[in-house]
Scaffold this motif. Sequence first.
Motif, PDB file in Angstrom:
ATOM      1  N   THR A 132      -5.457   0.810   4.044  1.00 33.50           N
ATOM      2  CA  THR A 132      -4.184   0.585   3.349  1.00 33.50           C
ATOM      3  C   THR A 132      -4.318  -0.422   2.208  1.00 33.50           C
ATOM      4  O   THR A 132      -3.490  -0.443   1.303  1.00 33.50           O
ATOM      5  CB  THR A 132      -3.122   0.088   4.333  1.00 33.50           C
ATOM      6  OG1 THR A 132      -3.596  -1.127   4.956  1.00 33.50           O
ATOM      7  CG2 THR A 132      -2.861   1.124   5.421  1.00 33.50           C
ATOM      8  N   ASN A 133      -5.345  -1.267   2.241  1.00 31.36           N
ATOM      9  CA  ASN A 133      -5.564  -2.256   1.180  1.00 31.36           C
ATOM     10  C   ASN A 133      -6.837  -1.859   0.424  1.00 31.36           C
ATOM     11  O   ASN A 133      -7.946  -1.936   0.967  1.00 31.36           O
ATOM     12  CB  ASN A 133      -5.723  -3.659   1.769  1.00 31.36           C
ATOM     13  CG  ASN A 133      -5.731  -4.743   0.698  1.00 31.36           C
ATOM     14  OD1 ASN A 133      -5.995  -4.478  -0.472  1.00 31.36           O
ATOM     15  ND2 ASN A 133      -5.448  -5.970   1.098  1.00 31.36           N
ATOM     16  N   ILE A 134      -6.681  -1.433  -0.815  1.00 26.76           N
ATOM     17  CA  ILE A 134      -7.825  -0.963  -1.603  1.00 26.76           C
ATOM     18  C   ILE A 134      -8.111  -1.902  -2.776  1.00 26.76           C
ATOM     19  O   ILE A 134      -8.758  -1.502  -3.751  1.00 26.76           O
ATOM     20  CB  ILE A 134      -7.589   0.476  -2.111  1.00 26.76           C
ATOM     21  CG1 ILE A 134      -6.319   0.549  -2.955  1.00 26.76           C
ATOM     22  CG2 ILE A 134      -7.516   1.452  -0.953  1.00 26.76           C
ATOM     23  CD1 ILE A 134      -6.099   1.921  -3.609  1.00 26.76           C
ATOM     24  N   GLU A 152      -0.498  -3.409  -1.203  1.00 24.16           N
ATOM     25  CA  GLU A 152      -0.950  -2.619  -0.057  1.00 24.16           C
ATOM     26  C   GLU A 152      -0.198  -1.283  -0.046  1.00 24.16           C
ATOM     27  O   GLU A 152       0.991  -1.217  -0.370  1.00 24.16           O
ATOM     28  CB  GLU A 152      -0.687  -3.392   1.239  1.00 24.16           C
ATOM     29  CG  GLU A 152      -1.196  -2.686   2.479  1.00 24.16           C
ATOM     30  CD  GLU A 152      -0.986  -3.517   3.737  1.00 24.16           C
ATOM     31  OE1 GLU A 152      -1.259  -3.014   4.828  1.00 24.16           O
ATOM     32  OE2 GLU A 152      -0.537  -4.677   3.600  1.00 24.16           O
ATOM     33  N   LEU A 153      -0.916  -0.231   0.317  1.00 22.85           N
ATOM     34  CA  LEU A 153      -0.328   1.106   0.319  1.00 22.85           C
ATOM     35  C   LEU A 153       0.577   1.261   1.541  1.00 22.85           C
ATOM     36  O   LEU A 153       0.111   1.188   2.681  1.00 22.85           O
ATOM     37  CB  LEU A 153      -1.433   2.169   0.336  1.00 22.85           C
ATOM     38  CG  LEU A 153      -2.467   2.083  -0.808  1.00 22.85           C
ATOM     39  CD1 LEU A 153      -3.524   3.163  -0.637  1.00 22.85           C
ATOM     40  CD2 LEU A 153      -1.791   2.189  -2.154  1.00 22.85           C
ATOM     41  N   LYS A 154       1.861   1.453   1.301  1.00 20.78           N
ATOM     42  CA  LYS A 154       2.795   1.659   2.408  1.00 20.78           C
ATOM     43  C   LYS A 154       2.810   3.107   2.868  1.00 20.78           C
ATOM     44  O   LYS A 154       3.207   3.395   3.994  1.00 20.78           O
ATOM     45  CB  LYS A 154       4.198   1.226   1.982  1.00 20.78           C
ATOM     46  CG  LYS A 154       4.300  -0.258   1.643  1.00 20.78           C
ATOM     47  CD  LYS A 154       5.718  -0.624   1.222  1.00 20.78           C
ATOM     48  CE  LYS A 154       5.808  -2.100   0.871  1.00 20.78           C
ATOM     49  NZ  LYS A 154       7.181  -2.479   0.432  1.00 20.78           N
ATOM     50  N   LEU A 202     -13.826   6.479  -4.132  1.00 19.69           N
ATOM     51  CA  LEU A 202     -13.063   5.633  -3.216  1.00 19.69           C
ATOM     52  C   LEU A 202     -13.551   5.821  -1.784  1.00 19.69           C
ATOM     53  O   LEU A 202     -13.773   4.847  -1.051  1.00 19.69           O
ATOM     54  CB  LEU A 202     -11.571   5.971  -3.335  1.00 19.69           C
ATOM     55  CG  LEU A 202     -10.569   5.017  -2.695  1.00 19.69           C
ATOM     56  CD1 LEU A 202     -10.627   3.645  -3.353  1.00 19.69           C
ATOM     57  CD2 LEU A 202      -9.152   5.582  -2.807  1.00 19.69           C
ATOM     58  N   LEU A 203     -13.721   7.062  -1.367  1.00 21.46           N
ATOM     59  CA  LEU A 203     -14.223   7.329  -0.015  1.00 21.46           C
ATOM     60  C   LEU A 203     -15.645   6.814   0.161  1.00 21.46           C
ATOM     61  O   LEU A 203     -15.984   6.230   1.202  1.00 21.46           O
ATOM     62  CB  LEU A 203     -14.170   8.828   0.265  1.00 21.46           C
ATOM     63  CG  LEU A 203     -12.823   9.400   0.705  1.00 21.46           C
ATOM     64  CD1 LEU A 203     -12.850  10.922   0.670  1.00 21.46           C
ATOM     65  CD2 LEU A 203     -12.459   8.910   2.105  1.00 21.46           C
ATOM     66  N   ASP A 204     -16.486   7.029  -0.852  1.00 29.28           N
ATOM     67  CA  ASP A 204     -17.870   6.582  -0.754  1.00 29.28           C
ATOM     68  C   ASP A 204     -17.946   5.060  -0.657  1.00 29.28           C
ATOM     69  O   ASP A 204     -18.755   4.524   0.114  1.00 29.28           O
ATOM     70  CB  ASP A 204     -18.651   7.071  -1.970  1.00 29.28           C
ATOM     71  CG  ASP A 204     -20.094   6.610  -1.941  1.00 29.28           C
ATOM     72  OD1 ASP A 204     -20.840   7.037  -1.044  1.00 29.28           O
ATOM     73  OD2 ASP A 204     -20.482   5.820  -2.824  1.00 29.28           O
ATOM     74  N   PHE A 205     -17.100   4.345  -1.415  1.00 30.04           N
ATOM     75  CA  PHE A 205     -17.122   2.879  -1.398  1.00 30.04           C
ATOM     76  C   PHE A 205     -16.794   2.338  -0.009  1.00 30.04           C
ATOM     77  O   PHE A 205     -17.513   1.488   0.526  1.00 30.04           O
ATOM     78  CB  PHE A 205     -16.134   2.341  -2.435  1.00 30.04           C
ATOM     79  CG  PHE A 205     -15.964   0.842  -2.397  1.00 30.04           C
ATOM     80  CD1 PHE A 205     -16.903   0.009  -2.951  1.00 30.04           C
ATOM     81  CD2 PHE A 205     -14.847   0.274  -1.789  1.00 30.04           C
ATOM     82  CE1 PHE A 205     -16.751  -1.370  -2.914  1.00 30.04           C
ATOM     83  CE2 PHE A 205     -14.683  -1.104  -1.747  1.00 30.04           C
ATOM     84  CZ  PHE A 205     -15.640  -1.923  -2.316  1.00 30.04           C
ATOM     85  N   TYR A 206     -15.697   2.833   0.586  1.00 25.09           N
ATOM     86  CA  TYR A 206     -15.292   2.294   1.884  1.00 25.09           C
ATOM     87  C   TYR A 206     -16.146   2.839   3.017  1.00 25.09           C
ATOM     88  O   TYR A 206     -16.269   2.206   4.070  1.00 25.09           O
ATOM     89  CB  TYR A 206     -13.806   2.562   2.114  1.00 25.09           C
ATOM     90  CG  TYR A 206     -12.947   1.625   1.301  1.00 25.09           C
ATOM     91  CD1 TYR A 206     -12.878   0.276   1.601  1.00 25.09           C
ATOM     92  CD2 TYR A 206     -12.220   2.080   0.202  1.00 25.09           C
ATOM     93  CE1 TYR A 206     -12.110  -0.591   0.842  1.00 25.09           C
ATOM     94  CE2 TYR A 206     -11.453   1.221  -0.561  1.00 25.09           C
ATOM     95  CZ  TYR A 206     -11.404  -0.119  -0.229  1.00 25.09           C
ATOM     96  OH  TYR A 206     -10.658  -0.987  -0.985  1.00 25.09           O
TER      97      TYR A 206
END
Length: 570
Positions: A132-134, A152-154, A202-206
């Motif tokens: 939720t926090n990017i 933060e993404l709600k 984004l997916l690869d980073f996290y």
Amino acid sequence: MPRPRPRRALVAAALLLALTALLLTPSLAAPQLNIPGIGTVNLPGSGSKPTATASESPSATATPTATSASSSAAPSSSGTATATATTAKPKPTVADKCPGGRCKVDGRGSQECIWLEKSKACSSFTGLYIPTNISSYFEMRLPAKRSYLVPELKNATDLDDQFNGEKSYAFMQKYVGEYMVNIAGCQMPDQRWYKTWFCLDLLDFYSQKGDPCSQNSKFSVCASTLDARAASLQFDISNATLCPVGQSGRDQAAKHITFLNTTSYRGTDTSCISGEDNENNASVNQLCGYFSEAAACSHDCKSLNDSVRGKCAQYLAEAKAQSTQAASSSACDPNDKSCEAGSSKTIPIIIGSVVGVLVLGALVVLWRIRKRNAENATKAATMARTENVAPPPYAPAPANIAPPAPVAPAPQPFVPQPVAYPAQPQLPQPAVGGGAEYQQPLMGGPAAAAAAAAAGAGAFAATQQQSSPTSPVPNVIPMPPPAGGEAETERTVTVVKLAFAPSSEDELALNPGDLVTIHNRYSDGWARGSRHPRIGENAPTTGYFPLMVTENVEPRTPPTRFESLSRGRN
């Protein structure tokens, strides 16, 4: 005929009623049917409510509403049966457990995650999650920006705000050029499949970071999509007008293009994520994968609709104007870390600067104090050595040192004061002041001379302890001035404390312990006087000398002569 018994008739009637009730009552253990994707549903005729259990998380806990159809048959008088059936109810549906796109995911920790397929930007990335926090992603990709401003993404739709230019924190929309410079060395204005790349990165980073929401993410992006993106970047980096960068920028672009061509996320099967499927759902306009209408117009995208194609000239002009404005703008962007004007961070900087200046000033003052103390200690040691070492009987003045030029204000007029001197008896002068160093003619032979010398030495020592540096020495007969010359204004005998080497012919050489009679004092700190004879001398010597040699006080540098110099030359 025998009469039937009433008890047997009652028992038979009870049995008949019990059998009828058993046939008409529904079974409590109704059969069930497992429907894939729906769950377990009771078949019609069950006495309990149908329920369904979802087979996957987080899409749901299903609560299907299954209805039953019942039929009944009753015998008629003609022996035929008539059947009555109820209408079947709608098919059960599965309730969405994560309607907003933010929920807990089984097997991914206790924290909530964002379900990517619920967003428009990443709608084809099914079954994949991000935290939720990017903000940490933007700290890595846009280090010059204040990433903590990204909220933060709600829900999943908050992720789409990154491409909404009306939002102040829409970093992916506002800073697409800076984002691409950090990744590929150039702004890449004609890049393709920008949003699909963002979801992949984004997916690869996290996933690489080990975040519980994104770890072990399994997906692939179609090779055709990645190849089209690589070709668009290669087109831009090869154009010096679009990418006016040096060799380092071209090397960075080549590295990014190599990643697109070799990444393990490339896929060729039917399950791969294509840019067409992912990004065409996010916009009504078909832009051939280009991020802006201007880029699509400049590359003559065939899928442009008539509304966009008719405004291509306007889009291209606006893109050029925005590029020129961005290059010449000097306004402070509040999202930049360097833009701190008026922020709370200015106060600590000012305070730190003031403290630094104060500390530096204190160090300078301390250094100067220590230096001055060291100089004073050296000077005191030199003075002590000078006072404890007996000087030579005569120190001639260096011949090559010229007397200093008299530079001083006009001398004050000197008014001599009459001094009444008592009549002095014409007796032989006793030996005083310097002990054996001084010799006067005495009567009585050697024994008397020795006694007189001892008495004189004792008197001189007592005089040294009792009298001040400038007070006259008692019991010593002053020397008369030489004949002629300037009239004396006093006749005071004193002891020399410091050595003095003359630098002029009319000056008087003195050593510590000498007795001098002062005849005249001048406003420049000098005096004219007569030195009492030393051993081997028969007559006094008269000349000028600084009064400081009789006082033993600072400064020890003789003052400049002006009045005494004029008197001596007359």
